[in-house]
Motif scaffolding. Structure first.
Motif, PDB file in Angstrom:
ATOM      1  N   ASN A   1       0.803  -1.231   0.000  1.00 35.29           N
ATOM      2  CA  ASN A   1       0.000   0.000   0.000  1.00 35.29           C
ATOM      3  C   ASN A   1       0.830   1.273   0.000  1.00 35.29           C
ATOM      4  O   ASN A   1       0.301   2.371  -0.174  1.00 35.29           O
ATOM      5  N   LEU A   2       2.155   1.134   0.209  1.00 30.95           N
ATOM      6  CA  LEU A   2       3.083   2.271   0.100  1.00 30.95           C
ATOM      7  C   LEU A   2       2.696   3.448   0.992  1.00 30.95           C
ATOM      8  O   LEU A   2       3.019   4.599   0.698  1.00 30.95           O
ATOM      9  N   GLY A   3       2.001   3.164   2.093  1.00 35.77           N
ATOM     10  CA  GLY A   3       1.619   4.212   3.040  1.00 35.77           C
ATOM     11  C   GLY A   3       0.381   4.982   2.657  1.00 35.77           C
ATOM     12  O   GLY A   3      -0.079   5.843   3.421  1.00 35.77           O
ATOM     13  N   MET A   4      -0.214   4.686   1.491  1.00 34.73           N
ATOM     14  CA  MET A   4      -1.357   5.474   1.024  1.00 34.73           C
ATOM     15  C   MET A   4      -2.588   5.296   1.891  1.00 34.73           C
ATOM     16  O   MET A   4      -3.401   6.219   2.027  1.00 34.73           O
ATOM     17  N   ASN A   5      -2.765   4.095   2.452  1.00 33.45           N
ATOM     18  CA  ASN A   5      -4.013   3.823   3.172  1.00 33.45           C
ATOM     19  C   ASN A   5      -4.210   4.753   4.358  1.00 33.45           C
ATOM     20  O   ASN A   5      -5.324   5.185   4.642  1.00 33.45           O
TER      21      ASN A   5
ATOM     22  N   MET B   1     -14.229  10.493  -1.378  1.00 30.15           N
ATOM     23  CA  MET B   1     -13.715   9.311  -0.697  1.00 30.15           C
ATOM     24  C   MET B   1     -13.734   8.098  -1.616  1.00 30.15           C
ATOM     25  O   MET B   1     -12.752   7.357  -1.720  1.00 30.15           O
ATOM     26  N   ILE B   2     -14.834   7.884  -2.307  1.00 26.02           N
ATOM     27  CA  ILE B   2     -14.957   6.729  -3.195  1.00 26.02           C
ATOM     28  C   ILE B   2     -14.012   6.850  -4.377  1.00 26.02           C
ATOM     29  O   ILE B   2     -13.403   5.856  -4.807  1.00 26.02           O
ATOM     30  N   ASP B   3     -13.835   8.041  -4.910  1.00 25.21           N
ATOM     31  CA  ASP B   3     -12.906   8.217  -6.021  1.00 25.21           C
ATOM     32  C   ASP B   3     -11.480   7.875  -5.595  1.00 25.21           C
ATOM     33  O   ASP B   3     -10.741   7.197  -6.336  1.00 25.21           O
ATOM     34  N   SER B   4     -11.095   8.292  -4.395  1.00 30.03           N
ATOM     35  CA  SER B   4      -9.752   7.963  -3.897  1.00 30.03           C
ATOM     36  C   SER B   4      -9.599   6.465  -3.663  1.00 30.03           C
ATOM     37  O   SER B   4      -8.582   5.863  -4.022  1.00 30.03           O
ATOM     38  N   MET B   5     -10.639   5.839  -3.078  1.00 30.22           N
ATOM     39  CA  MET B   5     -10.549   4.422  -2.763  1.00 30.22           C
ATOM     40  C   MET B   5     -10.520   3.565  -4.024  1.00 30.22           C
ATOM     41  O   MET B   5      -9.814   2.554  -4.079  1.00 30.22           O
ATOM     42  N   ARG B   6     -11.265   3.928  -5.075  1.00 23.94           N
ATOM     43  CA  ARG B   6     -11.270   3.082  -6.276  1.00 23.94           C
ATOM     44  C   ARG B   6      -9.929   3.167  -6.989  1.00 23.94           C
ATOM     45  O   ARG B   6      -9.468   2.178  -7.567  1.00 23.94           O
ATOM     46  N   HIS B   7      -9.256   4.312  -6.957  1.00 26.34           N
ATOM     47  CA  HIS B   7      -7.910   4.385  -7.515  1.00 26.34           C
ATOM     48  C   HIS B   7      -6.935   3.554  -6.680  1.00 26.34           C
ATOM     49  O   HIS B   7      -6.127   2.788  -7.227  1.00 26.34           O
ATOM     50  N   TYR B   8      -7.018   3.697  -5.381  1.00 25.65           N
ATOM     51  CA  TYR B   8      -6.118   2.962  -4.484  1.00 25.65           C
ATOM     52  C   TYR B   8      -6.322   1.453  -4.614  1.00 25.65           C
ATOM     53  O   TYR B   8      -5.368   0.691  -4.751  1.00 25.65           O
ATOM     54  N   TRP B   9      -7.578   0.996  -4.583  1.00 22.81           N
ATOM     55  CA  TRP B   9      -7.839  -0.437  -4.691  1.00 22.81           C
ATOM     56  C   TRP B   9      -7.520  -0.979  -6.086  1.00 22.81           C
ATOM     57  O   TRP B   9      -7.201  -2.151  -6.243  1.00 22.81           O
ATOM     58  N   GLY B  10      -7.622  -0.138  -7.109  1.00 21.03           N
ATOM     59  CA  GLY B  10      -7.176  -0.560  -8.432  1.00 21.03           C
ATOM     60  C   GLY B  10      -5.688  -0.845  -8.447  1.00 21.03           C
ATOM     61  O   GLY B  10      -5.225  -1.848  -9.018  1.00 21.03           O
ATOM     62  N   PHE B  11      -4.924   0.019  -7.785  1.00 15.58           N
ATOM     63  CA  PHE B  11      -3.474  -0.192  -7.666  1.00 15.58           C
ATOM     64  C   PHE B  11      -3.171  -1.454  -6.860  1.00 15.58           C
ATOM     65  O   PHE B  11      -2.320  -2.268  -7.240  1.00 15.58           O
ATOM     66  N   VAL B  12      -3.878  -1.646  -5.740  1.00 17.55           N
ATOM     67  CA  VAL B  12      -3.678  -2.822  -4.892  1.00 17.55           C
ATOM     68  C   VAL B  12      -4.015  -4.099  -5.657  1.00 17.55           C
ATOM     69  O   VAL B  12      -3.295  -5.098  -5.586  1.00 17.55           O
TER      70      VAL B  12
ATOM     71  N   ASP C   1       0.385  10.947  -7.073  1.00 17.95           N
ATOM     72  CA  ASP C   1       0.335  12.024  -6.078  1.00 17.95           C
ATOM     73  C   ASP C   1       0.184  11.457  -4.667  1.00 17.95           C
ATOM     74  O   ASP C   1       0.821  11.939  -3.715  1.00 17.95           O
ATOM     75  N   ALA C   2      -0.652  10.412  -4.529  1.00 15.54           N
ATOM     76  CA  ALA C   2      -0.837   9.786  -3.208  1.00 15.54           C
ATOM     77  C   ALA C   2       0.464   9.152  -2.730  1.00 15.54           C
ATOM     78  O   ALA C   2       0.816   9.242  -1.551  1.00 15.54           O
ATOM     79  N   ILE C   3       1.194   8.493  -3.628  1.00 18.58           N
ATOM     80  CA  ILE C   3       2.479   7.885  -3.255  1.00 18.58           C
ATOM     81  C   ILE C   3       3.472   8.959  -2.830  1.00 18.58           C
ATOM     82  O   ILE C   3       4.211   8.792  -1.850  1.00 18.58           O
ATOM     83  N   ARG C   4       3.484  10.054  -3.574  1.00 22.52           N
ATOM     84  CA  ARG C   4       4.406  11.145  -3.230  1.00 22.52           C
ATOM     85  C   ARG C   4       4.111  11.699  -1.846  1.00 22.52           C
ATOM     86  O   ARG C   4       5.027  11.980  -1.063  1.00 22.52           O
ATOM     87  N   ARG C   5       2.835  11.831  -1.501  1.00 16.77           N
ATOM     88  CA  ARG C   5       2.467  12.397  -0.204  1.00 16.77           C
ATOM     89  C   ARG C   5       2.614  11.404   0.945  1.00 16.77           C
ATOM     90  O   ARG C   5       2.649  11.801   2.111  1.00 16.77           O
ATOM     91  N   SER C   6       2.682  10.121   0.616  1.00 15.83           N
ATOM     92  CA  SER C   6       2.610   9.109   1.674  1.00 15.83           C
ATOM     93  C   SER C   6       3.943   8.423   1.965  1.00 15.83           C
ATOM     94  O   SER C   6       3.964   7.445   2.701  1.00 15.83           O
ATOM     95  N   TYR C   7       5.042   8.940   1.413  1.00 18.40           N
ATOM     96  CA  TYR C   7       6.313   8.243   1.633  1.00 18.40           C
ATOM     97  C   TYR C   7       6.682   8.182   3.109  1.00 18.40           C
ATOM     98  O   TYR C   7       7.260   7.194   3.577  1.00 18.40           O
ATOM     99  N   LEU C   8       6.323   9.232   3.849  1.00 15.07           N
ATOM    100  CA  LEU C   8       6.619   9.210   5.284  1.00 15.07           C
ATOM    101  C   LEU C   8       5.815   8.118   5.990  1.00 15.07           C
ATOM    102  O   LEU C   8       6.324   7.432   6.882  1.00 15.07           O
ATOM    103  N   MET C   9       4.569   7.954   5.569  1.00 15.71           N
ATOM    104  CA  MET C   9       3.741   6.912   6.164  1.00 15.71           C
ATOM    105  C   MET C   9       4.261   5.525   5.822  1.00 15.71           C
ATOM    106  O   MET C   9       4.178   4.596   6.638  1.00 15.71           O
ATOM    107  N   LEU C  10       4.812   5.366   4.603  1.00 20.22           N
ATOM    108  CA  LEU C  10       5.403   4.083   4.233  1.00 20.22           C
ATOM    109  C   LEU C  10       6.583   3.760   5.137  1.00 20.22           C
ATOM    110  O   LEU C  10       6.687   2.652   5.681  1.00 20.22           O
ATOM    111  N   LEU C  11       7.484   4.716   5.318  1.00 18.35           N
ATOM    112  CA  LEU C  11       8.629   4.493   6.198  1.00 18.35           C
ATOM    113  C   LEU C  11       8.166   4.216   7.626  1.00 18.35           C
ATOM    114  O   LEU C  11       8.695   3.328   8.309  1.00 18.35           O
TER     115      LEU C  11
END
Length: 429
Positions: free
Chosen positions: A64-68, A83-94, A217-227
């Motif tokens: 999930n690369l910290g995006m969740n 919320m649904i638009d963000s989740m469908r992109h995220y779950w598509g990636f997953v 964009d979500a991956i870029r913003r979530s790198y800290l959460m991934l670490l």
């Protein structure tokens, strides 16, 4: 009488009791499953199950690369469409990621002749990943009954079917059958969510083009959460791998059983207390600022400490009393002093985890990441020092020592700075 006819206070009490009953069932079933493996299989199988369970917890963190975390935090205040638009992109990636992993697992099985158990485990990981996302999404939306009903299907219902069946028929007493039932439970829980959320505008969202920029964009913003997640999950599960390396698979099985007992109490508290604490702390910070958040965190800290001590002690004594009857193996009974060290260490670790939660909900993402990564180094150093000297007792002492250090550090960071300094440490500032 229907619940809608009850007074508001009675409805809240009823909901709280339902949630606690479902979470207690999950805790009890996980507890019972570990005892079943120890009694009806063997400690080496329990050790393998523990290693696989660690992978099932760790792999979603990488995928999930910290995006969740960012998505669930945003869901507290986002509109349904956003919320649904963000989740469908995220779950598509997953979904793409796990399709790739399953393909690799199948090719390795066919080409190298390895056991097909790994394909089953990867499938379980995929459904556990989505199931955890669903749980935290619904919790963020204050749909606690939905969240816990789905969690019950995924974490308890399949065990209630598998264990009696395996006791009755010895042919089911194997890890492939265990993970097969686990997979069915995970798939059923996702199906239940699809049914419960059928009125949400999923079709309208999925009919629109997939925008890669949303994920990047979500991956870029979530790198800290991934670490931060990598540090957190490593500190939670690296023990069992180090114990396997130093002490062997059988001792790792003993450790995993003791760990399961101790963590059953803290897992229950995490899913009952933190399920409500998390969105409340997020809302307090966003609506009233750092001071209100800190005041609420202090109040939650007192409740968490009392509940942790009470439940960990109760679970520990219950296990000690029942052990000679439910899993009468000399290797287990001989290590009860190590058991209490492990229970104490896990209780203190939960208090440290509450500190991490409070830092995260205050948007102190950098501090959360730094402490999570540091916790890995502190724990590994403690384990490498104490494991060779004291064996399983050293493992428990290492968890206790590392958790004490992280608890004190996080609470100093959370409560020890002026409000202006805390605010300046928000992610992206």
């Amino acid at each position: 009488m229907s619940t809608t006819a009850l007074p508001a206070s009675s409805r809240r009490l009823l909901v709280d009791l339902m949630v606690m009953a479902m979470r207690a069932s999950v805790m009890g079933c996980k507890f019972g499953l570990a005892l079943f493996i120890a009694r009806y299989l063997d400690l080496s199988s329990l050790g393998l199950y523990g290693l696989a369970a660690g992978a099932i917890a760790a792999v979603p963190i990488v995928v999930n690369l910290g995006m969740n975390h960012l998505l669930m935090r945003d869901a507290v205040t986002a509109s349904t469409d956003d919320m649904i638009d963000s989740m469908r992109h995220y779950w598509g990636f997953v979904g793409f990621a796990y399709t790739t992993l399953l393909t690799i697992a199948a090719l390795v099985t066919v080409l190298l002749g390895t056991t097909s158990l790994w394909i089953l485990i990867v499938a379980v990981i995929a459904f556990e990943h989505v199931g955890n996302d669903i749980f935290y999404l619904l919790s963020s939306l204050q749909r606690h009954v939905w969240a816990n009903a789905i969690g019950f299907i995924r974490g308890a219902a399949w065990i209630l079917v598998f264990v009696p069946l395996a006791i009755w028929d010895t042919g089911f007493r194997s890890l492939p059958y265990l993970f097969g039932f686990w997979l069915v439970g995970g798939a059923a829980s996702v199906g239940l969510f699809a049914f419960l959320s059928r009125s949400w505008p999923w079709l309208a969202s999925f009919s629109r083009p997939f925008r890669v920029a949303v994920i990047t964009d979500a991956i870029r913003r979530s790198y800290l959460m991934l670490l931060s997640d990598l540090g957190f999950i490593t500190s939670q599960y690296i023990d069992r791998y180090l114990i396997t390396l130093f002490l062997g698979l059988k001792v790792a099985g003993v450790y995993f059983l003791f760990w399961t007992v101790g963590s059953s109490a803290t897992t229950f508290l995490g899913l009952v207390l933190q399920q409500k604490q998390r969105p409340s702390l997020i809302s307090a910070y966003r609506t009233s600022g750092p001071s209100a958040h800190r005041q609420l965190a202090r109040r939650f800290l007192q409740t968490t400490a009392l509940a942790t001590v009470a439940l960990s002690t109760a679970v520990g004594f219950t296990f000690q009393v029942l052990l000679p009857w439910v899993a009468p193996q000399p290797a287990l009974i001989a290590q009860l002093s190590a058991f209490w060290l492990i229970v104490a260490g896990l209780a203190v670790r939960y208090m440290a985890d509450f500190g991490a939660l409070a830092l995260f909900t205050a948007h102190l993402d950098r501090l959360t990441t730094v402490t999570n990564l540091a916790s890995v180094g502190v724990l590994v150093l403690a384990q490498l020092t104490l494991l060779p000297i004291a064996g399983l007792h050293g493992a428990g002492a290492a968890i206790l020592l590392a958790s004490l250090i992280m608890t004190l550090w996080r609470y100093c960071l959370l409560f020890g700075f002026p409000v202006s300094n805390v605010h300046s440490r928000r992610a992206g500032v």
